[in-house]
Design a protein around this motif. Structure first.
Motif, PDB file in Angstrom:
ATOM      1  N   MET A   7      -2.380 -16.539   9.837  1.00 48.79           N
ATOM      2  CA  MET A   7      -2.951 -16.826   8.694  1.00 48.79           C
ATOM      3  C   MET A   7      -3.617 -15.499   8.282  1.00 48.79           C
ATOM      4  O   MET A   7      -4.127 -14.678   9.317  1.00 48.79           O
ATOM      5  N   THR A   8      -3.635 -14.855   6.992  1.00 46.88           N
ATOM      6  CA  THR A   8      -4.048 -13.806   6.496  1.00 46.88           C
ATOM      7  C   THR A   8      -5.446 -13.774   6.031  1.00 46.88           C
ATOM      8  O   THR A   8      -5.537 -14.809   5.111  1.00 46.88           O
ATOM      9  N   ALA A   9      -6.541 -13.111   6.723  1.00 44.94           N
ATOM     10  CA  ALA A   9      -7.597 -13.376   6.072  1.00 44.94           C
ATOM     11  C   ALA A   9      -7.969 -12.298   4.783  1.00 44.94           C
ATOM     12  O   ALA A   9      -7.514 -11.193   4.888  1.00 44.94           O
ATOM     13  N   THR A  10      -8.461 -12.590   3.908  1.00 45.72           N
ATOM     14  CA  THR A  10      -8.701 -12.154   2.945  1.00 45.72           C
ATOM     15  C   THR A  10     -10.300 -11.848   2.587  1.00 45.72           C
ATOM     16  O   THR A  10     -11.072 -12.747   2.870  1.00 45.72           O
ATOM     17  N   LEU A  11     -10.595 -10.713   2.232  1.00 49.82           N
ATOM     18  CA  LEU A  11     -11.904 -10.484   2.219  1.00 49.82           C
ATOM     19  C   LEU A  11     -12.682 -10.975   0.883  1.00 49.82           C
ATOM     20  O   LEU A  11     -12.036 -10.652  -0.380  1.00 49.82           O
ATOM     21  N   PRO A  12     -13.723 -11.680   0.760  1.00 51.51           N
ATOM     22  CA  PRO A  12     -14.227 -12.400  -0.334  1.00 51.51           C
ATOM     23  C   PRO A  12     -14.825 -11.171  -1.058  1.00 51.51           C
ATOM     24  O   PRO A  12     -15.428 -10.028  -0.585  1.00 51.51           O
ATOM     25  N   SER A  13     -14.637 -11.286  -2.563  1.00 50.54           N
ATOM     26  CA  SER A  13     -15.169  -9.957  -3.120  1.00 50.54           C
ATOM     27  C   SER A  13     -16.697 -10.149  -3.376  1.00 50.54           C
ATOM     28  O   SER A  13     -17.189 -11.434  -3.378  1.00 50.54           O
ATOM     29  N   PRO A  14     -17.630  -9.298  -3.405  1.00 51.91           N
ATOM     30  CA  PRO A  14     -18.880  -9.421  -3.626  1.00 51.91           C
ATOM     31  C   PRO A  14     -19.307  -9.757  -4.962  1.00 51.91           C
ATOM     32  O   PRO A  14     -18.308  -9.984  -5.865  1.00 51.91           O
ATOM     33  N   GLY A  15     -20.516 -10.623  -5.299  1.00 54.83           N
ATOM     34  CA  GLY A  15     -20.904 -10.991  -6.388  1.00 54.83           C
ATOM     35  C   GLY A  15     -20.705 -10.080  -7.423  1.00 54.83           C
ATOM     36  O   GLY A  15     -20.945  -8.815  -7.456  1.00 54.83           O
ATOM     37  N   PRO A  16     -20.404 -10.442  -8.653  1.00 56.34           N
ATOM     38  CA  PRO A  16     -20.421  -9.652  -9.901  1.00 56.34           C
ATOM     39  C   PRO A  16     -21.561  -8.952 -10.029  1.00 56.34           C
ATOM     40  O   PRO A  16     -21.536  -7.679 -10.481  1.00 56.34           O
ATOM     41  N   GLY A  17     -22.850  -9.451  -9.875  1.00 58.21           N
ATOM     42  CA  GLY A  17     -24.083  -8.844 -10.125  1.00 58.21           C
ATOM     43  C   GLY A  17     -24.212  -8.037  -9.195  1.00 58.21           C
ATOM     44  O   GLY A  17     -24.783  -6.809  -9.520  1.00 58.21           O
ATOM     45  N   ALA A  18     -23.757  -7.956  -7.854  1.00 62.21           N
ATOM     46  CA  ALA A  18     -23.968  -6.935  -6.958  1.00 62.21           C
ATOM     47  C   ALA A  18     -23.138  -5.826  -7.344  1.00 62.21           C
ATOM     48  O   ALA A  18     -23.750  -4.438  -7.109  1.00 62.21           O
ATOM     49  N   LEU A  19     -22.144  -5.765  -7.801  1.00 61.50           N
ATOM     50  CA  LEU A  19     -21.442  -4.653  -8.330  1.00 61.50           C
ATOM     51  C   LEU A  19     -21.986  -3.951  -9.486  1.00 61.50           C
ATOM     52  O   LEU A  19     -22.286  -2.606  -9.427  1.00 61.50           O
ATOM     53  N   SER A  20     -22.782  -4.706 -10.394  1.00 64.54           N
ATOM     54  CA  SER A  20     -23.302  -4.191 -11.614  1.00 64.54           C
ATOM     55  C   SER A  20     -24.577  -3.635 -11.349  1.00 64.54           C
ATOM     56  O   SER A  20     -24.838  -2.619 -11.730  1.00 64.54           O
ATOM     57  N   LEU A  21     -25.286  -4.155 -10.239  1.00 59.10           N
ATOM     58  CA  LEU A  21     -26.520  -3.717  -9.622  1.00 59.10           C
ATOM     59  C   LEU A  21     -26.452  -2.345  -9.024  1.00 59.10           C
ATOM     60  O   LEU A  21     -27.032  -1.514  -9.338  1.00 59.10           O
ATOM     61  N   SER A  22     -25.493  -2.348  -8.215  1.00 57.31           N
ATOM     62  CA  SER A  22     -25.617  -0.952  -7.172  1.00 57.31           C
ATOM     63  C   SER A  22     -24.441  -0.006  -7.638  1.00 57.31           C
ATOM     64  O   SER A  22     -24.527   1.055  -6.938  1.00 57.31           O
ATOM     65  N   GLY A  23     -23.375  -0.511  -8.240  1.00 56.61           N
ATOM     66  CA  GLY A  23     -22.470   0.461  -8.838  1.00 56.61           C
ATOM     67  C   GLY A  23     -21.428   0.486  -7.741  1.00 56.61           C
ATOM     68  O   GLY A  23     -20.535   1.232  -7.856  1.00 56.61           O
ATOM     69  N   SER A  24     -21.513   0.043  -6.415  1.00 56.73           N
ATOM     70  CA  SER A  24     -20.678  -0.153  -5.603  1.00 56.73           C
ATOM     71  C   SER A  24     -20.733  -1.367  -4.519  1.00 56.73           C
ATOM     72  O   SER A  24     -21.742  -1.759  -4.685  1.00 56.73           O
ATOM     73  N   SER A  25     -19.953  -1.414  -3.780  1.00 59.44           N
ATOM     74  CA  SER A  25     -20.116  -2.483  -2.843  1.00 59.44           C
ATOM     75  C   SER A  25     -20.861  -1.936  -1.516  1.00 59.44           C
ATOM     76  O   SER A  25     -20.282  -1.724  -0.225  1.00 59.44           O
ATOM     77  N   ALA A  26     -22.277  -1.737  -1.629  1.00 63.07           N
ATOM     78  CA  ALA A  26     -23.161  -1.443  -0.547  1.00 63.07           C
ATOM     79  C   ALA A  26     -24.554  -2.367  -0.608  1.00 63.07           C
ATOM     80  O   ALA A  26     -24.918  -2.693  -1.835  1.00 63.07           O
ATOM     81  N   ALA A  27     -24.925  -2.355   0.583  1.00 61.00           N
ATOM     82  CA  ALA A  27     -26.154  -3.080   0.605  1.00 61.00           C
ATOM     83  C   ALA A  27     -27.105  -2.525   1.659  1.00 61.00           C
ATOM     84  O   ALA A  27     -26.752  -1.760   2.585  1.00 61.00           O
ATOM     85  N   TYR A  48     -26.281 -14.359   1.462  1.00 61.29           N
ATOM     86  CA  TYR A  48     -24.909 -14.404   0.647  1.00 61.29           C
ATOM     87  C   TYR A  48     -25.188 -15.031  -0.816  1.00 61.29           C
ATOM     88  O   TYR A  48     -24.543 -14.419  -1.816  1.00 61.29           O
ATOM     89  N   ALA A  49     -25.832 -16.114  -0.880  1.00 62.06           N
ATOM     90  CA  ALA A  49     -26.178 -16.424  -2.316  1.00 62.06           C
ATOM     91  C   ALA A  49     -26.804 -15.510  -3.013  1.00 62.06           C
ATOM     92  O   ALA A  49     -26.577 -15.397  -4.217  1.00 62.06           O
ATOM     93  N   ALA A  50     -27.799 -14.814  -2.428  1.00 65.07           N
ATOM     94  CA  ALA A  50     -28.719 -13.867  -3.217  1.00 65.07           C
ATOM     95  C   ALA A  50     -27.803 -12.470  -3.367  1.00 65.07           C
ATOM     96  O   ALA A  50     -27.657 -11.990  -4.649  1.00 65.07           O
ATOM     97  N   TRP A  51     -26.932 -12.172  -2.465  1.00 61.20           N
ATOM     98  CA  TRP A  51     -26.053 -11.488  -2.715  1.00 61.20           C
ATOM     99  C   TRP A  51     -24.922 -11.617  -3.965  1.00 61.20           C
ATOM    100  O   TRP A  51     -24.660 -10.902  -4.960  1.00 61.20           O
ATOM    101  N   GLN A  52     -24.747 -12.931  -4.262  1.00 56.08           N
ATOM    102  CA  GLN A  52     -23.800 -13.220  -5.276  1.00 56.08           C
ATOM    103  C   GLN A  52     -24.601 -13.038  -6.531  1.00 56.08           C
ATOM    104  O   GLN A  52     -24.004 -12.895  -7.627  1.00 56.08           O
ATOM    105  N   VAL A  53     -25.834 -13.063  -6.610  1.00 59.48           N
ATOM    106  CA  VAL A  53     -26.618 -12.973  -7.924  1.00 59.48           C
ATOM    107  C   VAL A  53     -26.769 -11.443  -7.949  1.00 59.48           C
ATOM    108  O   VAL A  53     -27.090 -10.971  -9.243  1.00 59.48           O
ATOM    109  N   GLY A  54     -26.478 -10.628  -7.029  1.00 59.98           N
ATOM    110  CA  GLY A  54     -26.622  -9.229  -7.295  1.00 59.98           C
ATOM    111  C   GLY A  54     -27.711  -8.417  -6.366  1.00 59.98           C
ATOM    112  O   GLY A  54     -28.038  -7.293  -6.873  1.00 59.98           O
ATOM    113  N   ILE A  55     -28.219  -9.239  -5.483  1.00 56.35           N
ATOM    114  CA  ILE A  55     -29.280  -8.396  -4.695  1.00 56.35           C
ATOM    115  C   ILE A  55     -28.695  -7.770  -3.486  1.00 56.35           C
ATOM    116  O   ILE A  55     -27.845  -8.338  -3.065  1.00 56.35           O
TER     117      ILE A  55
END
Ligand code: ZN
Length: 330
Positions: free
Chosen positions: A1-21, A236-243
Motif C-alpha cells: 500500500m502506498t502511503a500518501t501524505l495528508p496535505s496540511p490545512g488550507p488555513g495553515a498554508l495561508s497563515l505561514s505561507g509554507s508548510s512549517a510549524a 491536528y485539528a488546530a493545524w487544519q484551522v491554520g494554527i
C-alpha cells in the motif's frame, strides 16, 4: 500500500505561507511545575542545550512565581539567563501577575505568558482573581513594559478554554470575549489552552476557527494537554484551522495534581514526529529529541513518562523534512 501524505490545512498554508510549524517546548515550566521531582539547574541547562541542539528554538523555561509555591521553578532567573546565551533561542516565561512581570522584564525574557482562566471558578481558585481582573492586570503590565522601553512580548494565555474541572462547561462566547479583551488591554498575542484535557478535535476546530476569524494572526499558539489521549488529534485539528505553533512537553510529563499518573502536555517527540511525517517542517531532529528523552528519564526517575514514539522508534522509511527556512518560520 502506498502511503500518501495528508496535505496540511488550507488555513495553515495561508497563515505561514509554507508548510512549517513551530513547536515550543514547555516541559521546563508546565511539565516540571506539576510533578514532585525538583530537577537541578544543571540538568535543566543540559535539557535546554540538548533541545536547542535538536533544533528547538522556542522554549518556556520557567515561571516567576514565589519559590515557596513552586520550588521546582525557583531557579527560573538562572535558567532564563542561560537560555539567553543561546543565539536565536526565543525564551518565554510564565508570569501569574504584575510582580512576576517585573521580574520577566528585568531579566529580559523574550516573551511572558500571562495566564487567564476563562472559567470563573477556576480563575478564582487558582489565581484568586476574576478573568476580568486578570485583563486589568495585563493592562498594567503593558504600561510597565512600555514605560521601560522593554521589548518583552506579552502573550495572554486563555486557559480552561474547552471546559473546566470545577465549572464544567465554559462558553465559547466567553472565551472569545476574554481573548479580545486581553488584546484590547495590550497583550501582543493570545493563545488558547485546554488546561484539563477536555477538548476534542471537533471543539478545537470550531473554537480555533472562530478565534482566528476574530483576531487573525495574533492568535499565537495552541496548548493541549493529553489527559484523555486527545492531544495529537487536537493539534491536528488546530493545524487544519491554520494554527502553526504548538506547545509541547518532553516525555509528556506534568499532568494534573488531582489525577495521579495523568499525562501532561502533548508529547514533544510525538508531535514533532506527526508534523514531520505529514510533510510539515519543524526544523527539529526527532531522533535527537528521543535521545534527550532518554537522558531526561534519568533526571525524572520515579515520575511517570508518557508518549508513544519512544516505544517503537521511527519507521524505517522516515525522513525528516529539514530545517525551517526564514520564510517558513512563523
Ligand atoms: Zn498547560
Amino acid at each position: 500500500m502506498t502511503a500518501t501524505l495528508p496535505s496540511p490545512g488550507p488555513g495553515a498554508l495561508s497563515l505561514s505561507g509554507s508548510s512549517a510549524a513551530v513547536v515550543r517546548e514547555v516541559g521546563l515550566r508546565d511539565g516540571l511545575q506539576s510533578i514532585a521531582t525538583v530537577v537541578s539547574t544543571t540538568h535543566k541547562i543540559e535539557w535546554i542545550n540538548a533541545a536547542y541542539a535538536a533544533g528547538l528554538r522556542e522554549m518556556e523555561v520557567g515561571s516567576f512565581v514565589p519559590a515557596r509555591l513552586l520550588p521546582q521553578l525557583a531557579d527560573t532567573a538562572d535558567v532564563l539567563a542561560h537560555a539567553k546565551t543561546l543565539a536565536g533561542l526565543f525564551a518565554s516565561v510564565l508570569v501569574p501577575n504584575y510582580k512576576g512581570a517585573e521580574l520577566a522584564l528585568d531579566r529580559g525574557a523574550d516573551l511572558m505568558v500571562v495566564p487567564l482562566s476563562a472559567s470563573h471558578a477556576h480563575s478564582l481558585t487558582n489565581l484568586r482573581k476574576t478573568p476580568d481582573e486578570v485583563v486589568a492586570e495585563v493592562a498594567r503590565i503593558r504600561a510597565l513594559r512600555d514605560a521601560g522601553g522593554n521589548h518583552t512580548l506579552i502573550e495572554g494565555g486563555v486557559g480552561t478554554a474547552f471546559g473546566c474541572t470545577l465549572q464544567g462547561e465554559v462558553a465559547e462566547s466567553e472565551v472569545l470575549r476574554l481573548m479580545q479583551a486581553l488584546l484590547d488591554a495590550g497583550a501582543d498575542r493570545v493563545s488558547l489552552a485546554d488546561t484539563v484535557g477536555y477538548a476534542d478535535p471537533a471543539s478545537v476546530y470550531r473554537l480555533f476557527d472562530k478565534a482566528r476569524a476574530l483576531v487573525g494572526e495574533r492568535l499565537w499558539c495552541a496548548h493541549f494537554h493529553d489527559t484523555r489521549g486527545m492531544g495529537l488529534a487536537n493539534a491536528y485539528a488546530a493545524w487544519q484551522v491554520g494554527i502553526a505553533r504548538f506547545d509541547a512537553c518532553l516525555a509528556g510529563i506534568g499532568g494534573c495534581p488531582h489525577a495521579p499518573g495523568a499525562s501532561g502536555n502533548v508529547t514533544t517527540e510525538d508531535l514533532v514526529f506527526m508534523l514531520e511525517r505529514m510533510g510539515v517542517s519543524t526544523g527539529i531532529d526527532v531522533s535527537a529529541v528521543l535521545a534527550l528523552r532518554q537522558r531526561a528519564a534519568g533526571w525524572l526517575s520515579g515520575e511517570t513518562l508518557h508518549g508513544t514514539l519512544w516505544r517503537s522508534g521511527l519507521p524505517r522509511a522516515f525522513a525528516p523534512i529539514g530545517p525551517v527556512t526564514a520564510e517558513g518560520a512563523v
